[in-house]
Design an enzyme around this catalytic site. Structure first.
Site, short mmCIF file in Angstrom:
data_model
loop_
_atom_site.label_atom_id
_atom_site.label_comp_id
_atom_site.label_asym_id
_atom_site.label_seq_id
_atom_site.Cartn_x
_atom_site.Cartn_y
_atom_site.Cartn_z
N HIS A 176 1.34 2.56 -10.13
CA HIS A 176 0.30 2.90 -9.16
C HIS A 176 -1.02 2.24 -9.59
O HIS A 176 -1.40 2.34 -10.76
CB HIS A 176 0.06 4.41 -9.13
CG HIS A 176 1.20 5.24 -8.64
ND1 HIS A 176 1.25 5.78 -7.36
CD2 HIS A 176 2.35 5.64 -9.24
CE1 HIS A 176 2.38 6.48 -7.22
NE2 HIS A 176 3.05 6.42 -8.35
N HIS A 194 7.74 1.80 -10.57
CA HIS A 194 6.55 1.32 -9.86
C HIS A 194 5.31 1.74 -10.62
O HIS A 194 5.27 2.79 -11.25
CB HIS A 194 6.50 1.85 -8.42
CG HIS A 194 6.67 3.33 -8.31
ND1 HIS A 194 7.91 3.95 -8.37
CD2 HIS A 194 5.77 4.32 -8.17
CE1 HIS A 194 7.76 5.25 -8.26
NE2 HIS A 194 6.46 5.52 -8.15
N ARG A 213 0.84 -1.21 0.00
CA ARG A 213 0.00 0.00 0.00
C ARG A 213 0.87 1.26 0.00
O ARG A 213 1.89 1.31 0.70
CB ARG A 213 -0.91 0.02 1.22
CG ARG A 213 -1.97 -1.05 1.15
CD ARG A 213 -3.12 -0.86 2.12
NE ARG A 213 -3.92 -2.08 2.15
CZ ARG A 213 -4.84 -2.40 1.26
NH1 ARG A 213 -5.12 -1.58 0.26
NH2 ARG A 213 -5.51 -3.55 1.35
N ASP A 214 0.42 2.25 -0.77
CA ASP A 214 1.12 3.54 -0.77
C ASP A 214 0.97 4.17 0.61
O ASP A 214 -0.12 4.19 1.20
CB ASP A 214 0.53 4.45 -1.86
CG ASP A 214 1.43 5.64 -2.16
OD1 ASP A 214 1.97 5.69 -3.28
OD2 ASP A 214 1.58 6.51 -1.27
N ILE A 215 2.05 4.75 1.11
CA ILE A 215 2.06 5.32 2.46
C ILE A 215 1.23 6.61 2.51
O ILE A 215 0.78 7.02 3.59
CB ILE A 215 3.53 5.58 2.88
CG1 ILE A 215 3.69 5.62 4.38
CG2 ILE A 215 4.09 6.82 2.24
CD1 ILE A 215 5.15 5.57 4.83
N ASN A 263 4.39 7.33 -13.27
CA ASN A 263 4.99 8.66 -13.36
C ASN A 263 6.42 8.46 -13.88
O ASN A 263 7.14 7.58 -13.40
CB ASN A 263 5.02 9.33 -11.98
CG ASN A 263 3.62 9.64 -11.47
OD1 ASN A 263 2.74 9.96 -12.26
ND2 ASN A 263 3.42 9.51 -10.18
P1 AMP Z 1 6.02 8.53 -7.61
O1 AMP Z 1 5.62 9.96 -7.44
O2 AMP Z 1 5.37 7.88 -8.81
O3 AMP Z 1 7.52 8.32 -7.56
O4 AMP Z 1 5.38 7.75 -6.39
C1 AMP Z 1 6.07 7.40 -5.24
C2 AMP Z 1 5.03 6.94 -4.25
O5 AMP Z 1 5.67 6.22 -3.23
C3 AMP Z 1 4.26 8.08 -3.58
O6 AMP Z 1 2.87 7.95 -3.86
C4 AMP Z 1 4.58 7.90 -2.10
O7 AMP Z 1 3.48 8.17 -1.27
C5 AMP Z 1 4.99 6.43 -2.03
N1 AMP Z 1 5.89 6.07 -0.95
C6 AMP Z 1 7.00 6.74 -0.55
N2 AMP Z 1 7.60 6.09 0.46
C7 AMP Z 1 6.83 4.99 0.71
C8 AMP Z 1 6.91 3.93 1.65
N3 AMP Z 1 7.89 3.84 2.54
N4 AMP Z 1 5.95 2.97 1.63
C9 AMP Z 1 4.94 3.06 0.75
N5 AMP Z 1 4.82 4.02 -0.17
C10 AMP Z 1 5.74 4.98 -0.18
#
Ligand code: AMP
Ligand code: ZN
Length: 110
Positions: free
Chosen positions: A103, A101, A30-32, A88
């Site tokens: 989403h 990654h 899950r996204d944090i 992204n």
């Molecule tokens: P991006 O902007 O596509 O690089 O997305 C990175 C995503 O990673 C963001 O939506 C953050 O909220 C998420 N994120 C960052 N650190 C963590 C973490 N430790 N665990 C889960 N999600 C994270």
């Protein structure tokens, strides 16, 4: 594993993250900072910086990421209501974690 890469550490089990799914090649967690009721990240275990760094040899991992997204959408019960699968790409495209990654975002109220 790339030194100092957060998603390398998470995907290789160094951070005690709860995985909703794991295969030999990808993990899902899950996204944090979720942007919707369901916000998952589908992440390859191998370090790839972004979509720009994929080669023809990476077709299989890309296909597995998308297939995993479809499966997890069903598991999270957003497959019928609908969802987004989003990459992204680099800074201007909103990428802040430079480990590939996908989403999976959905579950908005009707
Ligand atoms: P991006 O902007 O596509 O690089 O997305 C990175 C995503 O990673 C963001 O939506 C953050 O909220 C998420 N994120 C960052 N650190 C963590 C973490 N430790 N665990 C889960 N999600 C994270
Ligand atoms: Zn990495």
């Amino acid at each position: 594993m790339e030194k100092d890469c957060l998603f390398c550490k998470i995907a290789n089990g160094r951070m005690n993250t709860d995985f909703l799914f794991e295969s030999d090649n990808v993990v899902v967690f899950r996204d944090i900072n979720p942007h919707a009721p369901v916000h998952l990240l589908i992440v390859p275990k191998r370090h790839i910086r972004s979509i720009n760094d994929l080669t023809d040899k990476d077709d299989a991992i890309l296909a597995e990421m998308i297939t995993t997204g479809r499966r997890l959408a069903k598991q999270e019960n957003v497959n019928v209501s609908g969802y987004k699968l989003l990459f992204n790409v680099e800074k201007g495209g909103g990428q802040v974690i430079f480990h590939l990654h996908l989403h999976l975002i959905g579950g908005w109220k009707k």
